[in-house]
Design a protein around this motif. Structure first.
Motif, PDB file in Angstrom:
ATOM      1  N   ALA A 240       0.824  -1.209   0.000  1.00  0.00           N
ATOM      2  CA  ALA A 240       0.000   0.000   0.000  1.00  0.00           C
ATOM      3  C   ALA A 240       0.859   1.260   0.000  1.00  0.00           C
ATOM      4  O   ALA A 240       0.609   2.213  -0.752  1.00  0.00           O
ATOM      5  CB  ALA A 240      -0.932  -0.006   1.216  1.00  0.00           C
ATOM      6  N   VAL A 241       1.904   1.275   0.825  1.00  0.00           N
ATOM      7  CA  VAL A 241       2.771   2.453   0.885  1.00  0.00           C
ATOM      8  C   VAL A 241       3.568   2.608  -0.399  1.00  0.00           C
ATOM      9  O   VAL A 241       3.801   3.730  -0.869  1.00  0.00           O
ATOM     10  CB  VAL A 241       3.684   2.392   2.119  1.00  0.00           C
ATOM     11  N   SER A 242       3.983   1.499  -1.017  1.00  0.00           N
ATOM     12  CA  SER A 242       4.716   1.610  -2.279  1.00  0.00           C
ATOM     13  C   SER A 242       3.855   2.276  -3.340  1.00  0.00           C
ATOM     14  O   SER A 242       4.385   2.962  -4.232  1.00  0.00           O
ATOM     15  CB  SER A 242       5.209   0.237  -2.755  1.00  0.00           C
ATOM     16  N   THR A 243       2.541   2.134  -3.261  1.00  0.00           N
ATOM     17  CA  THR A 243       1.639   2.851  -4.161  1.00  0.00           C
ATOM     18  C   THR A 243       1.479   4.301  -3.729  1.00  0.00           C
ATOM     19  O   THR A 243       1.567   5.227  -4.544  1.00  0.00           O
ATOM     20  CB  THR A 243       0.263   2.171  -4.195  1.00  0.00           C
ATOM     21  N   ALA A 244       1.260   4.522  -2.447  1.00  0.00           N
ATOM     22  CA  ALA A 244       1.047   5.888  -1.948  1.00  0.00           C
ATOM     23  C   ALA A 244       2.245   6.792  -2.214  1.00  0.00           C
ATOM     24  O   ALA A 244       2.082   8.006  -2.390  1.00  0.00           O
ATOM     25  CB  ALA A 244       0.753   5.847  -0.448  1.00  0.00           C
ATOM     26  N   LEU A 245       3.448   6.223  -2.278  1.00  0.00           N
ATOM     27  CA  LEU A 245       4.653   7.023  -2.451  1.00  0.00           C
ATOM     28  C   LEU A 245       4.749   7.691  -3.825  1.00  0.00           C
ATOM     29  O   LEU A 245       5.596   8.551  -4.037  1.00  0.00           O
ATOM     30  CB  LEU A 245       5.896   6.166  -2.214  1.00  0.00           C
ATOM     31  N   PHE A 246       3.892   7.325  -4.752  1.00  0.00           N
ATOM     32  CA  PHE A 246       3.848   8.025  -6.034  1.00  0.00           C
ATOM     33  C   PHE A 246       3.150   9.376  -5.911  1.00  0.00           C
ATOM     34  O   PHE A 246       3.136  10.152  -6.870  1.00  0.00           O
ATOM     35  CB  PHE A 246       3.135   7.174  -7.085  1.00  0.00           C
ATOM     36  N   PHE A 247       2.605   9.655  -4.721  1.00  0.00           N
ATOM     37  CA  PHE A 247       1.841  10.885  -4.519  1.00  0.00           C
ATOM     38  C   PHE A 247       2.370  11.623  -3.290  1.00  0.00           C
ATOM     39  O   PHE A 247       3.069  11.060  -2.459  1.00  0.00           O
ATOM     40  CB  PHE A 247       0.357  10.545  -4.365  1.00  0.00           C
ATOM     41  N   ASP A 248       1.993  12.896  -3.174  1.00  0.00           N
ATOM     42  CA  ASP A 248       2.545  13.747  -2.127  1.00  0.00           C
ATOM     43  C   ASP A 248       2.274  13.232  -0.715  1.00  0.00           C
ATOM     44  O   ASP A 248       3.078  13.420   0.176  1.00  0.00           O
ATOM     45  CB  ASP A 248       1.993  15.174  -2.264  1.00  0.00           C
ATOM     46  N   GLY A 249       1.137  12.572  -0.501  1.00  0.00           N
ATOM     47  CA  GLY A 249       0.802  12.135   0.849  1.00  0.00           C
ATOM     48  C   GLY A 249       1.438  10.830   1.268  1.00  0.00           C
ATOM     49  O   GLY A 249       1.274  10.398   2.424  1.00  0.00           O
ATOM     50  N   GLY A 250       2.186  10.190   0.371  1.00  0.00           N
ATOM     51  CA  GLY A 250       2.762   8.885   0.690  1.00  0.00           C
ATOM     52  C   GLY A 250       3.684   8.872   1.886  1.00  0.00           C
ATOM     53  O   GLY A 250       3.547   8.020   2.775  1.00  0.00           O
ATOM     54  N   PRO A 251       4.661   9.786   1.973  1.00  0.00           N
ATOM     55  CA  PRO A 251       5.560   9.762   3.131  1.00  0.00           C
ATOM     56  C   PRO A 251       4.845   9.941   4.465  1.00  0.00           C
ATOM     57  O   PRO A 251       5.221   9.318   5.465  1.00  0.00           O
ATOM     58  CB  PRO A 251       6.512  10.931   2.842  1.00  0.00           C
TER      59      PRO A 251
END
Length: 295
Positions: A240-251
């Protein structure tokens, strides 16, 4: 280590164990993969999720709450960029059940997806026909399920589903594949009793600049980030985080979940979390490490 290689859910799997798996172990793994695929694969005409897309109604599954709760967090963290109703957007660009790879007009996903989809511990319900795509975290969830199936197997176990990897027992040294040159790695990491998941725009790519990582708000592929890696105790959260990291809120989501990470921009710059356990380098092949192919 004994190795069992096979293909399932559209990717290659490798399961390594200290001793050979029994026939019963293999049957149990195969049955769990088939169960998950039959419920959640949008590439199968006979799956429950495809029926949900045609008719709405109920999809009975023990994975409903854990995955859709995570999607709620993903959607909130990325301001709607990650959305389980992105399936129609992917199909519009050619990543459809028939793998036509013929792009039409881009299509944004319905923003208010939680008004259409509800869930409990046992099921997901669509009030109107709604095709779900759980690709942002589903493979990681299945890796975790297979590790549970193999919980009674003694010794070390490594489950690798096309680059979503979970390790139990002795540490595995894994190379982080360079997204622009599969012969190289940008670094290596030791994973022990945990998971590493990755995603990259060079995988599942077709046409001119088209790939499977979409911004659901626009229906267009992301352009800033080329590859991501996430390290967590469980594969679903890493996925899930590997996907979120493509966007600003991932970190921020990674920090909230206690997930460490690395990501690379399309122009080759690398960022990492403060506690990232990987040894990073931008040249070399990561010699001696287990290769890791991003999904």
């Amino acid at each position: 280590m004994a190795r069992w290689r096979f293909d399932a859910i559209g990717t290659g799997w490798e399961i390594e164990t200290s001793a050979e798996l029994t026939d019963a172990d293999r049957r149990a793994v195969t049955a769990e993969i088939e169960r998950f695929d039959r419920e959640w694969s949008r590439f199968r005409d006979d799956s429950d999720v495809t029926r949900l897309g045609r008719e709405g109604g109920e999809l009975v599954s023990p994975d409903a709450r854990v995955m859709l709760d995570a999607y709620r967090a993903l959607s909130a963290a990325t301001d709607g960029a990650v959305n389980p109703l992105v399936a129609d957007s992917l199909s519009a660009l050619g990543y459809d059940p028939g793998y036509s790879l013929i792009a039409g007009e881009h299509l944004s996903a319905p923003a208010a997806w939680e008004e259409r989809v509800s869930w409990t511990d046992a099921a997901a319900t669509a009030s109107v026909p709604a095709l779900l795509d759980v690709g942002a975290l589903g493979k990681g969830r299945l890796v975790d399920l297979i590790m549970t199936v193999l919980s009674g197997v003694p010794g070390d176990v490594v489950v690798d589903a096309g680059g979503d990897i979970r390790v139990r027992g002795s540490a595995a040294r894994i190379g982080l594949e360079h997204p622009f040159d599969a012969r190289k790695a940008i670094g290596v990491v030791l994973v022990q009793d945990g998971a590493l998941c990755a995603s990259a725009i060079n995988r599942r790519a077709w046409g001119s600049g088209l790939h499977h990582v979409l911004d659901a708000r626009t229906g267009l592929p992301v352009r800033t980030w080329a590859a991501t890696w996430a390290f967590a105790p469980e594969a679903m959260r890493a996925d899930a985080v590997s996907t979120a990291l493509f966007f600003d809120g991932g970190p921020a989501l990674a920090a909230m979940w206690g997930v460490e990470w690395v990501r690379m921009t399309t122009d080759g710059r690398v960022e990492r979390s403060t506690g990232c356990p990987a040894e990073l380098f931008l040249t070399g092949s990561g010699r001696g490490a287990r290769p890791q192919n991003q999904n």
